[in-house]
Motif scaffolding. Structure first.
Motif, PDB file in Angstrom:
ATOM      1  N   VAL A 181       5.938   4.596   4.452  1.00  0.00           N
ATOM      2  CA  VAL A 181       7.078   4.098   3.185  1.00  0.00           C
ATOM      3  C   VAL A 181       5.682   4.259   1.953  1.00  0.00           C
ATOM      4  O   VAL A 181       5.760   4.312   0.690  1.00  0.00           O
ATOM      5  CB  VAL A 181       7.578   2.760   3.396  1.00  0.00           C
ATOM      6  CG1 VAL A 181       7.466   2.411   2.096  1.00  0.00           C
ATOM      7  CG2 VAL A 181       8.202   2.890   3.910  1.00  0.00           C
ATOM      8  N   ALA A 182       4.242   3.612   2.015  1.00  0.00           N
ATOM      9  CA  ALA A 182       3.293   3.911   1.395  1.00  0.00           C
ATOM     10  C   ALA A 182       3.260   5.190   1.497  1.00  0.00           C
ATOM     11  O   ALA A 182       2.723   5.886  -0.288  1.00  0.00           O
ATOM     12  CB  ALA A 182       1.986   3.272   2.462  1.00  0.00           C
ATOM     13  N   ASP A 183       3.470   6.199   2.015  1.00  0.00           N
ATOM     14  CA  ASP A 183       2.654   7.659   2.260  1.00  0.00           C
ATOM     15  C   ASP A 183       3.930   7.887   0.647  1.00  0.00           C
ATOM     16  O   ASP A 183       3.856   8.389  -0.073  1.00  0.00           O
ATOM     17  CB  ASP A 183       3.344   8.094   3.264  1.00  0.00           C
ATOM     18  CG  ASP A 183       2.777   9.669   2.893  1.00  0.00           C
ATOM     19  OD1 ASP A 183       2.293  10.262   1.767  1.00  0.00           O
ATOM     20  OD2 ASP A 183       2.329  10.338   3.869  1.00  0.00           O
ATOM     21  N   ILE A 184       5.312   7.982   0.834  1.00  0.00           N
ATOM     22  CA  ILE A 184       6.480   8.316  -0.025  1.00  0.00           C
ATOM     23  C   ILE A 184       6.251   7.505  -0.995  1.00  0.00           C
ATOM     24  O   ILE A 184       6.192   8.602  -2.106  1.00  0.00           O
ATOM     25  CB  ILE A 184       7.786   8.245   0.509  1.00  0.00           C
ATOM     26  CG1 ILE A 184       7.866   8.542   2.092  1.00  0.00           C
ATOM     27  CG2 ILE A 184       8.839   7.729   0.004  1.00  0.00           C
ATOM     28  CD1 ILE A 184       9.038   8.244   2.910  1.00  0.00           C
ATOM     29  N   VAL A 185       5.615   6.520  -1.717  1.00  0.00           N
ATOM     30  CA  VAL A 185       5.417   5.567  -2.537  1.00  0.00           C
ATOM     31  C   VAL A 185       4.697   6.157  -3.373  1.00  0.00           C
ATOM     32  O   VAL A 185       4.886   6.210  -4.280  1.00  0.00           O
ATOM     33  CB  VAL A 185       5.681   3.947  -1.677  1.00  0.00           C
ATOM     34  CG1 VAL A 185       4.834   3.383  -3.814  1.00  0.00           C
ATOM     35  CG2 VAL A 185       7.386   3.936  -1.699  1.00  0.00           C
TER      36      VAL A 185
ATOM     37  N   GLU B  62       3.158   8.718  -8.981  1.00  0.00           N
ATOM     38  CA  GLU B  62       1.956   9.518  -9.431  1.00  0.00           C
ATOM     39  C   GLU B  62       1.287   9.016 -10.495  1.00  0.00           C
ATOM     40  O   GLU B  62       1.689   7.863 -11.897  1.00  0.00           O
ATOM     41  CB  GLU B  62       2.487  10.803  -9.915  1.00  0.00           C
ATOM     42  CG  GLU B  62       2.525  11.702  -8.651  1.00  0.00           C
ATOM     43  CD  GLU B  62       2.587  13.088  -9.198  1.00  0.00           C
ATOM     44  OE1 GLU B  62       1.747  14.020 -10.097  1.00  0.00           O
ATOM     45  OE2 GLU B  62       2.421  13.830  -8.097  1.00  0.00           O
ATOM     46  N   GLY B  63       0.504   8.335 -10.234  1.00  0.00           N
ATOM     47  CA  GLY B  63      -0.455   7.655 -11.765  1.00  0.00           C
ATOM     48  C   GLY B  63      -0.174   6.044 -11.771  1.00  0.00           C
ATOM     49  O   GLY B  63      -1.296   4.930 -12.605  1.00  0.00           O
ATOM     50  N   LYS B  64       0.886   5.849 -10.527  1.00  0.00           N
ATOM     51  CA  LYS B  64       0.930   3.958 -10.826  1.00  0.00           C
ATOM     52  C   LYS B  64      -0.238   3.144 -10.124  1.00  0.00           C
ATOM     53  O   LYS B  64      -1.136   3.843  -9.246  1.00  0.00           O
ATOM     54  CB  LYS B  64       1.844   3.907 -10.609  1.00  0.00           C
ATOM     55  CG  LYS B  64       3.341   3.981 -10.629  1.00  0.00           C
ATOM     56  CD  LYS B  64       3.356   3.115 -12.174  1.00  0.00           C
ATOM     57  CE  LYS B  64       4.975   3.824 -13.076  1.00  0.00           C
ATOM     58  NZ  LYS B  64       5.014   3.131 -14.428  1.00  0.00           N
ATOM     59  N   ARG B  65      -0.385   2.116 -10.201  1.00  0.00           N
ATOM     60  CA  ARG B  65      -1.494   1.138 -10.055  1.00  0.00           C
ATOM     61  C   ARG B  65      -1.173   0.427  -8.767  1.00  0.00           C
ATOM     62  O   ARG B  65      -0.136   0.690  -8.191  1.00  0.00           O
ATOM     63  CB  ARG B  65      -1.928   0.134 -10.896  1.00  0.00           C
ATOM     64  CG  ARG B  65      -3.119  -0.116 -11.717  1.00  0.00           C
ATOM     65  CD  ARG B  65      -3.027  -0.184 -13.591  1.00  0.00           C
ATOM     66  NE  ARG B  65      -4.144  -1.276 -12.909  1.00  0.00           N
ATOM     67  CZ  ARG B  65      -5.111  -1.264 -12.966  1.00  0.00           C
ATOM     68  NH1 ARG B  65      -5.598   0.084 -13.935  1.00  0.00           N
ATOM     69  NH2 ARG B  65      -5.963  -1.715 -12.494  1.00  0.00           N
ATOM     70  N   GLU B  66      -2.459  -0.139  -7.875  1.00  0.00           N
ATOM     71  CA  GLU B  66      -2.068  -0.368  -6.458  1.00  0.00           C
ATOM     72  C   GLU B  66      -0.956  -1.978  -6.553  1.00  0.00           C
ATOM     73  O   GLU B  66      -0.244  -1.491  -5.420  1.00  0.00           O
ATOM     74  CB  GLU B  66      -3.355  -1.202  -6.184  1.00  0.00           C
ATOM     75  CG  GLU B  66      -3.595  -1.423  -4.735  1.00  0.00           C
ATOM     76  CD  GLU B  66      -4.870  -2.431  -4.345  1.00  0.00           C
ATOM     77  OE1 GLU B  66      -4.876  -2.874  -2.948  1.00  0.00           O
ATOM     78  OE2 GLU B  66      -5.793  -2.301  -4.867  1.00  0.00           O
ATOM     79  N   GLY B  67      -1.131  -2.781  -7.438  1.00  0.00           N
ATOM     80  CA  GLY B  67      -0.109  -3.563  -7.705  1.00  0.00           C
ATOM     81  C   GLY B  67       1.202  -3.389  -7.201  1.00  0.00           C
ATOM     82  O   GLY B  67       1.936  -3.739  -6.713  1.00  0.00           O
ATOM     83  N   PHE B  68       1.268  -2.285  -8.388  1.00  0.00           N
ATOM     84  CA  PHE B  68       2.922  -1.853  -8.225  1.00  0.00           C
ATOM     85  C   PHE B  68       3.194  -0.393  -6.669  1.00  0.00           C
ATOM     86  O   PHE B  68       4.341  -1.374  -6.976  1.00  0.00           O
ATOM     87  CB  PHE B  68       3.481  -0.622  -9.663  1.00  0.00           C
ATOM     88  CG  PHE B  68       4.070  -0.091  -9.968  1.00  0.00           C
ATOM     89  CD1 PHE B  68       5.396  -0.887 -10.077  1.00  0.00           C
ATOM     90  CD2 PHE B  68       4.829   1.497  -9.178  1.00  0.00           C
ATOM     91  CE1 PHE B  68       6.240   0.229 -10.437  1.00  0.00           C
ATOM     92  CE2 PHE B  68       5.764   1.667  -9.182  1.00  0.00           C
ATOM     93  CZ  PHE B  68       6.658   1.565  -9.495  1.00  0.00           C
ATOM     94  N   LEU B  69       1.902  -0.167  -6.700  1.00  0.00           N
ATOM     95  CA  LEU B  69       2.732   0.493  -5.190  1.00  0.00           C
ATOM     96  C   LEU B  69       2.331  -0.868  -4.361  1.00  0.00           C
ATOM     97  O   LEU B  69       3.760  -0.665  -3.683  1.00  0.00           O
ATOM     98  CB  LEU B  69       1.617   1.402  -4.806  1.00  0.00           C
ATOM     99  CG  LEU B  69       1.662   2.182  -5.610  1.00  0.00           C
ATOM    100  CD1 LEU B  69      -0.049   3.523  -5.598  1.00  0.00           C
ATOM    101  CD2 LEU B  69       2.632   3.311  -6.021  1.00  0.00           C
ATOM    102  N   THR B  70       1.919  -1.731  -4.434  1.00  0.00           N
ATOM    103  CA  THR B  70       1.905  -2.245  -2.890  1.00  0.00           C
ATOM    104  C   THR B  70       3.264  -3.588  -2.813  1.00  0.00           C
ATOM    105  O   THR B  70       4.161  -3.702  -2.034  1.00  0.00           O
ATOM    106  CB  THR B  70       1.118  -3.292  -3.137  1.00  0.00           C
ATOM    107  OG1 THR B  70      -0.458  -3.134  -2.898  1.00  0.00           O
ATOM    108  CG2 THR B  70       0.898  -4.699  -1.690  1.00  0.00           C
ATOM    109  N   ASN B  71       4.451  -3.849  -4.489  1.00  0.00           N
ATOM    110  CA  ASN B  71       5.345  -4.877  -4.820  1.00  0.00           C
ATOM    111  C   ASN B  71       5.974  -3.645  -4.077  1.00  0.00           C
ATOM    112  O   ASN B  71       7.092  -3.795  -3.538  1.00  0.00           O
ATOM    113  CB  ASN B  71       4.963  -4.842  -5.928  1.00  0.00           C
ATOM    114  CG  ASN B  71       4.700  -6.164  -6.205  1.00  0.00           C
ATOM    115  OD1 ASN B  71       4.301  -6.921  -5.366  1.00  0.00           O
ATOM    116  ND2 ASN B  71       4.427  -6.365  -7.200  1.00  0.00           N
TER     117      ASN B  71
END
Length: 321
Positions: A72-76, A81-90
């Motif tokens: 899921v981390a790979d897909i997200v 693209e360009g989104k910050r770590e906090g957004f991706l983690t959430n």
């Protein structure tokens, strides 16, 4: 494609064809080691003994949890693209949370294949979500990471999960409601209204939220947390869409604040009177002290004068003699 054709040919010579076909309809490919998929559907309440140890889906769940996080981390990461770590983690957390996995498991029909004891409730233990993770673990052991990722992308996310919508979805409704109340200085309470059991003897809970002592949302669930989340979700929805409710809680808040101010003023008046009394008493003491000092000085001066007068009188008498 070629692999599936080969596996389909092999299926002709297998005894349990129906099981293979069942997994094929769910996964989009034929299992090579079907036993590991069957283990993924074996809840611990229905564990079987094999070579002196209990066999169930817990170990596969552990593996699947880690693999699912990575996939899921790979897909997200690639989708946003360009989104910050906090957004991706959430966003990843919203996808792999038990509520989402439970729903997906039901969508693909996994809930109908899980083997568990009659008294065990999937609502209470998130059995379906756990089984889904175990299924991911089984796919990884049977086919590897690439097939796992393809399964998640093509059979799950493309069909059942909208990444854009999920990324914007508020999940922790209770936390959001508390944050809103603190920011706007509203008093809220989570009240447990009822605790009972359902037809299968599973514990159920009902929670109601009040805002400024005004009933807001209510929710039911198979845990206190679940009922609170549902009640908080309903409350937030009411705050956003019910003007009468908003007017009522603002009026109640204003009334509470006025009462608090009046009480503060009432409590402050005796204190002010006491302060004035203390100041007057202190002034009196200071004045009395000052008077005492003046009296002592006056008496000392008088004594000194009398002493000097006495000495002068004696001197005069000596001179006359």
């Amino acid at each position: 494609m070629v692999c599936n054709i080969i596996d389909k040919i092999r299926l002709l010579f297998r005894k349990d064809k129906e099981s293979y076909l069942c997994f094929y309809r769910m996964l989009g490919f034929y299992p090579r080691n079907i036993e590991i998929y069957q283990q993924a559907l074996l809840h611990r309440s229905s564990s079987i003994k094999e070579k002196g140890r209990l066999l169930n889906n817990e170990r596969l769940e552990f593996l699947g949890d880690a693999i699912l996080d990575a996939i899921v981390a790979d897909i997200v990461y690639k989708h946003f693209e360009g989104k910050r770590e906090g957004f991706l983690t959430n966003t990843r957390s919203k996808i792999v949370q038990r509520e989402t996995l439970n729903r997906v498991a039901v969508e693909i029909g996994l809930n109908k294949l899980i083997k568990y004891a009659t008294k065990q409730s999937s609502h209470n233990s998130y059995m379906c979500g756990n089984a889904f993770e175990a299924l991911i673990g089984a796919i990884y052991l049977d086919r590897g990471y690439r097939v796992c990722k393809k399964f998640m992308e093509e059979r799950i996310i493309d069909r059942y999960l909208n990444l854009e919508k999920i990324s914007r979805k508020e999940v922790n409704f209770k936390s959001k409601l508390i944050e809103w109340s603190q920011k706007n200085k509203f008093e809220i309470e989570f009240n447990l209204l009822d605790q009972s059991v359902d037809a299968d003897q599973n514990p159920t809970f009902e929670t109601q939220i009040t805002v400024e002592n005004i009933p807001a949302g209510s929710g039911k669930g198979y845990s206190k947390k679940e009922s609170q989340q549902e009640a908080a979700r309903e409350t937030l929805s009411k705050i956003k869409s019910d003007p009468q409710f908003i007017d009522a809680i603002f009026a109640a808040k204003a009334e509470r604040e006025q009462a608090q101010e009046a009480k503060t003023e009432a409590d402050g008046m005796p204190q002010q009177e006491e302060t004035v009394r203390e100041e007057l008493l202190e002034s009196k003491k200071t004045a009395e002290k000052y008077d005492d000092v003046e009296r002592i000085i006056s008496e000392a001066e008088e004594a000194a004068f009398l002493e000097e007068s006495g000495k002068a009188s004696k001197e005069n008498k000596k001179e006359k003699v």
